[in-house]
Design an enzyme around this catalytic site. Structure first.
Site, PDB file in Angstrom:
ATOM      1  N   GLN A  59       0.812  -1.219   0.000  1.00  0.00           N
ATOM      2  CA  GLN A  59       0.000   0.000   0.000  1.00  0.00           C
ATOM      3  C   GLN A  59       0.845   1.268   0.000  1.00  0.00           C
ATOM      4  OE1 GLN A  59      -1.712  -1.098   3.916  1.00  0.00           O
ATOM      5  NE2 GLN A  59      -1.278   1.003   4.559  1.00  0.00           N
TER       6      GLN A  59
ATOM      7  N   CYS B 240      -5.216   0.452   3.632  1.00  0.00           N
ATOM      8  CA  CYS B 240      -5.356  -0.975   3.927  1.00  0.00           C
ATOM      9  C   CYS B 240      -6.777  -1.469   3.686  1.00  0.00           C
ATOM     10  CB  CYS B 240      -4.934  -1.250   5.361  1.00  0.00           C
ATOM     11  SG  CYS B 240      -5.866  -0.316   6.607  1.00  0.00           S
TER      12      CYS B 240
ATOM     13  N   HIS C 288      -6.388  -1.483  11.535  1.00  0.00           N
ATOM     14  CA  HIS C 288      -5.743  -1.980  10.322  1.00  0.00           C
ATOM     15  C   HIS C 288      -6.597  -3.076   9.696  1.00  0.00           C
ATOM     16  CE1 HIS C 288      -2.601  -2.641   7.475  1.00  0.00           C
ATOM     17  NE2 HIS C 288      -2.219  -3.802   7.958  1.00  0.00           N
TER      18      HIS C 288
END
Length: 487
Positions: free
Chosen positions: A292, A298, A434
């Site tokens: 990324q 993410c 995340h």
């Protein structure tokens, strides 16, 4: 406070939240003598991030000497120069490297975008005297830092050697960004064989600061290692020269814990006893690990990974799909500032599908949407929320494919390999930040794990994969599980 919580707080590992605007602040945690009232909020935010996780009585006070603001679209970038005063630290088990002096000289950059503050940069080092506001914006304001060695006096040769290897391995080059020319860290190797007193003047301010950050991070990684209940190993990674604030700001996704997202229908449980192990990588349902970059995207990688698996299982073709399309065209989520899987599924349906990576390649920053319905190769019909029961999640995964999940990324900055199993207070399921992809599960030496595809490239973790303890709700892995539906 429970004794074990006090221990974690003293170790500097317990996640701390910035105080709410109306919450009483601890003595010393304040902002005063601001150069302009406009700097009040960004300065307060910078101080709160600096004091994050610190116990009352150990928090620093900030004095902004001067600052400036630059406008960019709907955002404002504040550059602050300040002195920061820390109370004395008498306990060597609490003091983190670099050794704190009474007064520090700091440079902060705070971005205010879409009504939220983000700390982009924090450079601090010791200084003997206060800086007066002479309205001189040149690099001379930071000369006290160049003339003093910011490293602890007992900075070991071993740590210096490890840092040299890190710089070589990850091809690091540092720049002060304060008017000095680019100075490669490659001047270091000849001098790192011993703790040479003439070393510090040869390094740029930024390089010396990064060496201090690196040393502090190695101490933190050792603490995480000592408290982990799994088989994971923590240490040097490509993120080892980033402060905790920088890592969180650049690579993580605060929206996951701050916003509930669009409500999805709950998927029906599968009356199925899952096999003892399963891995969709060996069955052709998982694309290669992606990266990324320096972007909090993410959420897009987690969703495309799930859709890639769903399409493979329904259509028999494994296609690498475009995350950049979601960054550019999903108007609900916030591109590199974070997003939610539930919103991404809705965006895919609204747009009419996803293009492939080849047709709509990843750039790692927000661009103008250039989606073409004619180029869309994949579509979805719906999305579902999955059970929080890990046994049912395993059953769903084995029958239905890889699962989009969100986790608390505690310790992942320094994760190298093995099965991670942090203490629950350190990796709270209510502080997820995340998004990743569950691709399998199994056991290693009787330790149950989830196999997780990450989006930080193959030079992180186990060739880009993370292994997390299964069956204990570790780091909230079961809290936000979801999947697209392809008919």
């Amino acid at each position: 406070m429970a004794p074990w919580l006090q221990l974690l707080l003293l170790l500097g590992l317990l996640p701390g939240a910035a105080p709410a605007p109306n919450e009483p602040r601890a003595a010393g945690a304040q902002v005063w003598e601001l150069a302009s009232p406009e700097l009040l909020e960004p300065a307060r935010f910078a101080l709160e991030m600096y004091n994050r996780g610190r116990a009352a009585g150990t928090r620093a006070a900030l004095r902004v000497v001067r600052g400036r603001v630059r406008r960019a679209g709907q955002g404002s970038l504040y550059s602050l120069k300040a002195t920061l005063v820390e109370p004395p630290c008498n306990d060597p088990t609490v003091c983190q490297l670099p050794v704190s002096k009474k007064t520090l000289l700091c440079s902060f950059e705070v971005l205010n975008e879409l009504g939220k503050h983000m700390l982009l940069r924090r450079d601090c080092g010791p200084v003997d005297t206060k800086i007066t506001d002479d309205k001189n914006e040149t690099f001379s304001s930071f000369l006290p830092l160049l003339n003093k060695d910011p490293l602890p006096q007992d900075f070991s040769v071993k740590m210096a050697s490890i840092f040299k290897d890190f710089v070589t391995t990850y091809n690091r080059t540092y720049d002060t960004k304060e008017g000095c020319p680019l100075e490669p860290i490659s001047v270091l190797p000849s001098y790192l064989g011993s703790h040479h007193p003439g070393l510090a003047p040869l390094l740029s301010l930024a390089a010396r600061w990064r060496m201090s950050v690196f040393a502090s991070n190695m101490v933190r990684a050792q603490k995480i290692q000592a408290l982990d209940r799994g088989t994971a190993r923590y240490g040097v990674t490509k993120f080892s020269d980033l402060t905790e604030e920088e890592f969180r700001t650049i690579y993580l996704n605060p929206l996951l814990k701050e916003e509930p997202g669009k409500k999805m229908r709950l998927a029906q449980s599968i009356p199925y006893l899952p096999p003892p192990e399963w891995d969709w990588r060996s069955k052709g349902a998982v694309t290669k690990v992606k990266d990324q970059g320096m972007c909090g995207s993410c959420w897009a990688f987690s969703v495309t990974g799930n859709v890639e698996g769903q399409w493979f299982l329904k259509r028999g073709a494994l296609l690498s799909l475009s995350e950049q399309e979601l960054l550019d065209c999903d108007k609900v989520d916030k591109a590199c500032l974070g997003g939610l899987p539930s919103s991404a599924y809705s965006a895919i349906r609204t747009l009419g599908g996803l293009e492939t990576e080849d047709d709509y390649s990843y750039r790692g920053h927000l661009q103008t949407c250039s989606f073409s319905a004619e180029k869309a190769k994949v579509y979805i019909n719906d999305s579902v929320e999955l059970s929080q029961n890990e046994q049912k999640l395993a059953a769903w995964l084995a029958k239905k494919g890889p699962i989009s999940v969100a986790i608390n990324a505690f310790g992942m900055q320094f994760y190298r390999h093995g099965i991670s199993h942090p203490l629950r207070p350190l990796c709270s399921p209510w502080l997820i930040d995340h998004a990743v992809l569950l691709v399998g599960y199994g056991n290693r030496s009787a330790t149950p794990f989830w196999a997780i595809k990450n989006s930080w490239g193959t030079d992180w973790g186990e060739e880009g994969y993370y292994y997390l303890h299964r069956g204990s709700g570790a780091c909230g892995v079961n809290i936000m599980a979801s999947s697209a539906v392809v008919d």
